[in-house]
Design an enzyme around this catalytic site. Structure first.
Site, PDB file in Angstrom:
ATOM      1  N   LYS A 187      22.026   3.061 -35.265  1.00  0.00           N
ATOM      2  CA  LYS A 187      22.733   1.971 -35.653  1.00  0.00           C
ATOM      3  C   LYS A 187      24.483   2.167 -35.591  1.00  0.00           C
ATOM      4  O   LYS A 187      25.283   1.326 -35.252  1.00  0.00           O
ATOM      5  CB  LYS A 187      22.767   1.770 -37.438  1.00  0.00           C
ATOM      6  CG  LYS A 187      21.350   1.195 -37.679  1.00  0.00           C
ATOM      7  CD  LYS A 187      21.371   1.146 -39.355  1.00  0.00           C
ATOM      8  CE  LYS A 187      19.759   0.952 -39.893  1.00  0.00           C
ATOM      9  NZ  LYS A 187      19.870   0.854 -41.421  1.00  0.00           N
ATOM     10  N   LYS A 241      17.542  -5.410 -49.058  1.00  0.00           N
ATOM     11  CA  LYS A 241      17.756  -4.554 -50.126  1.00  0.00           C
ATOM     12  C   LYS A 241      19.655  -4.079 -50.169  1.00  0.00           C
ATOM     13  O   LYS A 241      20.056  -4.312 -51.128  1.00  0.00           O
ATOM     14  CB  LYS A 241      17.270  -3.123 -50.089  1.00  0.00           C
ATOM     15  CG  LYS A 241      17.624  -2.011 -50.956  1.00  0.00           C
ATOM     16  CD  LYS A 241      16.637  -0.781 -50.862  1.00  0.00           C
ATOM     17  CE  LYS A 241      16.982   0.223 -51.896  1.00  0.00           C
ATOM     18  NZ  LYS A 241      16.320   1.360 -51.997  1.00  0.00           N
ATOM     19  N   HIS A 268     -12.281  -4.211 -26.877  1.00  0.00           N
ATOM     20  CA  HIS A 268     -12.273  -4.627 -25.387  1.00  0.00           C
ATOM     21  C   HIS A 268     -10.886  -4.408 -24.632  1.00  0.00           C
ATOM     22  O   HIS A 268     -10.595  -4.800 -23.826  1.00  0.00           O
ATOM     23  CB  HIS A 268     -12.337  -6.132 -25.460  1.00  0.00           C
ATOM     24  CG  HIS A 268     -13.785  -6.735 -25.885  1.00  0.00           C
ATOM     25  ND1 HIS A 268     -15.083  -6.569 -25.202  1.00  0.00           N
ATOM     26  CD2 HIS A 268     -14.207  -6.697 -27.239  1.00  0.00           C
ATOM     27  CE1 HIS A 268     -15.999  -6.880 -26.144  1.00  0.00           C
ATOM     28  NE2 HIS A 268     -15.261  -6.938 -27.222  1.00  0.00           N
ATOM     29  N   GLU A 289       8.152   5.846 -40.962  1.00  0.00           N
ATOM     30  CA  GLU A 289       9.569   6.094 -41.731  1.00  0.00           C
ATOM     31  C   GLU A 289       9.330   6.911 -42.950  1.00  0.00           C
ATOM     32  O   GLU A 289      10.540   7.795 -43.218  1.00  0.00           O
ATOM     33  CB  GLU A 289      10.134   4.587 -42.036  1.00  0.00           C
ATOM     34  CG  GLU A 289      11.559   4.715 -42.006  1.00  0.00           C
ATOM     35  CD  GLU A 289      12.339   3.445 -42.593  1.00  0.00           C
ATOM     36  OE1 GLU A 289      12.248   2.782 -43.501  1.00  0.00           O
ATOM     37  OE2 GLU A 289      12.873   2.697 -41.528  1.00  0.00           O
ATOM     38  N   GLU A 291      21.123  -7.057 -38.317  1.00  0.00           N
ATOM     39  CA  GLU A 291      20.071  -8.145 -37.833  1.00  0.00           C
ATOM     40  C   GLU A 291      19.843  -9.163 -39.008  1.00  0.00           C
ATOM     41  O   GLU A 291      20.162 -10.596 -38.501  1.00  0.00           O
ATOM     42  CB  GLU A 291      18.625  -7.453 -37.928  1.00  0.00           C
ATOM     43  CG  GLU A 291      18.502  -6.540 -36.593  1.00  0.00           C
ATOM     44  CD  GLU A 291      18.752  -5.156 -37.045  1.00  0.00           C
ATOM     45  OE1 GLU A 291      19.567  -4.930 -38.001  1.00  0.00           O
ATOM     46  OE2 GLU A 291      18.408  -4.220 -36.119  1.00  0.00           O
ATOM     47  N   GLY A 319      12.806   0.481 -49.254  1.00  0.00           N
ATOM     48  CA  GLY A 319      12.140  -0.622 -48.460  1.00  0.00           C
ATOM     49  C   GLY A 319      11.125  -0.804 -48.281  1.00  0.00           C
ATOM     50  O   GLY A 319      10.351  -1.887 -48.293  1.00  0.00           O
ATOM     51  N   ARG A 320      10.373   0.231 -47.691  1.00  0.00           N
ATOM     52  CA  ARG A 320       8.848   0.091 -47.194  1.00  0.00           C
ATOM     53  C   ARG A 320       7.995   0.171 -48.387  1.00  0.00           C
ATOM     54  O   ARG A 320       6.704   0.084 -48.114  1.00  0.00           O
ATOM     55  CB  ARG A 320       8.637   1.217 -46.174  1.00  0.00           C
ATOM     56  CG  ARG A 320       9.063   2.644 -46.778  1.00  0.00           C
ATOM     57  CD  ARG A 320       9.239   3.457 -45.532  1.00  0.00           C
ATOM     58  NE  ARG A 320       9.573   4.905 -45.862  1.00  0.00           N
ATOM     59  CZ  ARG A 320      10.729   5.256 -46.007  1.00  0.00           C
ATOM     60  NH1 ARG A 320      11.772   4.469 -45.673  1.00  0.00           N
ATOM     61  NH2 ARG A 320      11.202   6.626 -46.618  1.00  0.00           N
TER      62      ARG A 320
HETATM   63  O1  F6P Z   1      16.802   0.608 -40.680  1.00  0.00           O
HETATM   64  C1  F6P Z   1      15.852   1.176 -41.680  1.00  0.00           C
HETATM   65  C2  F6P Z   1      16.005   0.365 -42.777  1.00  0.00           C
HETATM   66  O2  F6P Z   1      16.903   1.013 -43.742  1.00  0.00           O
HETATM   67  C3  F6P Z   1      14.474   0.202 -43.546  1.00  0.00           C
HETATM   68  O3  F6P Z   1      14.514   1.580 -44.255  1.00  0.00           O
HETATM   69  C4  F6P Z   1      14.635  -0.814 -44.324  1.00  0.00           C
HETATM   70  O4  F6P Z   1      13.276  -1.411 -44.888  1.00  0.00           O
HETATM   71  C5  F6P Z   1      15.152  -1.827 -43.280  1.00  0.00           C
HETATM   72  O5  F6P Z   1      16.425  -1.092 -42.747  1.00  0.00           O
HETATM   73  C6  F6P Z   1      15.847  -3.147 -44.078  1.00  0.00           C
HETATM   74  O6  F6P Z   1      16.770  -2.855 -44.869  1.00  0.00           O
HETATM   75  P1  F6P Z   1      17.439  -3.863 -45.766  1.00  0.00           P
HETATM   76  O7  F6P Z   1      16.552  -4.305 -46.725  1.00  0.00           O
HETATM   77  O8  F6P Z   1      18.632  -3.075 -46.740  1.00  0.00           O
HETATM   78  O9  F6P Z   1      18.333  -4.984 -45.043  1.00  0.00           O
END
Ligand code: F6P
Length: 543
Positions: free
Chosen positions: A505, A206, A385, A354, A212, A268-269
């Site tokens: 972060k 987003k 199990h 979240e 990452e 995002g979620r």
């Molecule tokens: O760190 C949490 C977050 O901001 C989530 O809310 C989001 O889904 C995810 O990181 C990824 O964010 P982006 O789509 O901006 O890379």
């Protein structure tokens, strides 16, 4: 004391809990033969049996009164109108617009967002058809065989979950991989046996700034260039982006013509049905993707229009509040009896935790009641199990959702009967347990009776659908989305921000150079963190 605790509706529920909390599901069922057919609701192909919860017929009326008292319906309507209900970020919350049919219109700040949504869906469909038909060619003229989604959090969990859930509908000659972790192993394994000439990367982010995702995207870029002779023109054929940040996408070197956008009003979620679902559409095709959107939309309409007493997400959300605030249950389990749903609990963890893992109200006051429960789970029967022992006989009360299907997607002998028998058996065992008397009547050795006793009275809800289709999945996800909304409205929290992820972060950004610098860095941390950094540097041959 908080407004919630002081409200008459909350206090009434507290005394109702005191009056009824000691009742056992055994007695509630014995006294009320039609409980199992009455305490149910059905919508969008989902049958929701909530009769095995620790409630009386009166409880739902009191919980819906609480929802009205907290103005949950008004808040819901404000969300659907596009008001800025995400107050801490001053944003509308409009994932429901992502699945509105083309014929609808929703004007927010002068823009018809439904029209924009369908423009992007059309572009996604066009692109998906090109890739699926082989018309889209890589740099060397070969069609795409492997699609790698790079993203994390909401830009990963929804796509992975949906791909796994709908694998039966997917093109088996296309391979899908999902790289999320900054641990290089994730990228390494996803590309180990891949041919760059046949690989397409979807960089899903987003913000297009996430550490990452950007790290993995740069690694992927280099991997493509190394594998295809270093010609930069390969990037346009092997990379597309899904983002709200066109500048960031262009800066990375991806042609914005190959970018699929979405909007800041999609959290995002809550984004698996936006362009973030591009990998899903590539896997199952645009028509099936549209069916999934129909399933979401059907549940949206149900949530918006049905009275609270028979409204699936409202009932689900209120029951979660019931256990969280009146039984102090800290966790909530979700057990899908479908291997295809094996990533569903992980997906729900971000959606629920979240969203509702907050300790202050909308106006910033600290809460004096429990908010978001810890959601967890695994598919059945595997969990049986493993950890079900604790669910049956441990000291914790763990409300659980059991999700089952009437029909298997891959019928094999009597597997489905065996699978579903376990759904029914587990919820029966959890509710009714096994008494000392029953054990004695069976002649069980007195010494073993305490060990073999099941107290029961452990609450469950059962969600049954006919079969796992794209449409069912859409409705199921929307059910949980709106359950989360309902809970957040009762607790008066912002279910749509996520400030709690920021501190870690920022600290990582400060520590990265401290790990990587050639010269020993000045370390201004606590003694534990300082020593951990020092030892890591030493292990890596840095002073
Ligand atoms: O760190 C949490 C977050 O901001 C989530 O809310 C989001 O889904 C995810 O990181 C990824 O964010 P982006 O789509 O901006 O890379």
């Amino acid at each position: 004391m908080s407004e919630l605790r002081e409200s008459e509706a909350f206090k009434t529920l507290e005394s109702h809990r005191a009056d009824t909390g000691g009742l056992h599901l055994r007695d509630l069922f014995a006294e009320d033969p039609s409980r199992g057919t009455d305490l149910v609701a059905e919508a969008c192909g989902l049958y929701f049996d909530y009769s095995k919860n620790r409630i009386t017929r009166e409880t739902i009326g009191l919980l819906t009164a609480l929802a009205r008292d907290r103005r949950m319906p008004e808040r819901r309507d404000a969300m659907f109108r596009g008001e800025h209900i995400n107050v801490s970020e001053d944003r509308a919350v409009l994932h429901v617009a992502l699945r509105m049919p083309r014929s609808r219109s929703l004007v927010v700040d002068g823009v018809d967002v439904v029209r924009e949504v369908h423009e992007v869906l059309d572009r996604m469909a066009d692109f998906s058809e090109k890739v699926r038909s082989g018309e889209w060619k890589g740099q060397t003229g070969k069609p795409i065989r492997r699609i790698v989604n790079i993203g994390i959090g909401g830009s990963d969990l929804g796509p992975v979950m949906a791909y796994e859930a709908l694998k039966d509908y997917s093109r088996r000659d296309l391979e899908f991989r999902f790289v999320s972790n900054v641990d290089g192993t994730d990228f390494y394994e996803a590309t180990l046996d891949a041919d760059p000439a046949e690989t397409l990367f979807i960089v899903s982010s987003k913000t297009f700034t996430t550490l990452e995702t950007m790290t993995n995207a740069h690694t992927a870029r280099q991997w493509v260039l190394d594998g295809l002779g270093g010609d930069e023109s390969a990037i346009a054929k092997h990379f597309v982006a899904v983002s709200t940040n066109a500048e960031g996408v262009a800066g990375f070197g991806i042609d914005t013509g190959n970018m699929f956008g979405f909007w800041e009003w999609v959290g995002g979620r809550y984004s698996m049905d936006s362009a973030i679902g591009l990998s899903t559409m590539l896997a199952i095709g645009p028509d099936r993707f549209a069916e999934m959107l129909d399933g979401f939309h059907a549940m949206d309409e149900h949530f918006l229009e049905t009275n609270l007493e028979t409204n699936l997400p409202v009932l689900h959300g209120l029951l979660t509040v019931w256990y969280r605030n009146f039984f102090e249950a800290e966790t909530h389990a979700v057990f899908p009896y479908s291997e295809y749903l094996h990533r569903f609990p992980a997906y729900l963890q971000q959606l629920t935790m979240e969203s509702n893992g907050k300790s202050v109200t909308l106006d910033g006051a600290r809460v004096d009641y429990g908010t978001g429960a810890i959601f967890w789970g695994e598919p059945g029967t595997n969990g049986q199990h493993s950890f079900y022992q604790l669910v049956h006989q441990g000291t914790e009360l763990i409300p659980a959702d059991f999700i089952g299907f009437n029909h298997a997607l891959n019928p094999l002998g009597n597997h489905q009967d065996l699978l579903v028998s376990n759904v029914f058996a587990q919820t029966e065992a959890l509710a009714f347990g096994k008494t000392v008397e029953q054990l004695r009547a069976e002649g069980v050795d007195e010494r073993l009776i305490p060990h073999k006793t099941f107290l029961g009275n452990r609450p469950t809800s059962t969600i049954m659908a006919d079969r796992l289709t794209p449409k069912t999945l859409g409705s199921l996800v929307a059910l949980y989305e709106h359950s989360v909304f309902t809970q957040g409205a009762i607790w008066n929290i912002d279910s749509f921000d996520q400030w709690g992820v920021e501190l870690g972060k920022a600290l990582a950004q400060a520590i990265i150079p401290e790990l990587e610098s050639e010269e020993p860095p000045p370390l201004d941390h606590d003694s534990s963190t300082t020593e951990l950094i020092r030892r890591y540097r030493e292990a890596n041959g840095r002073k």
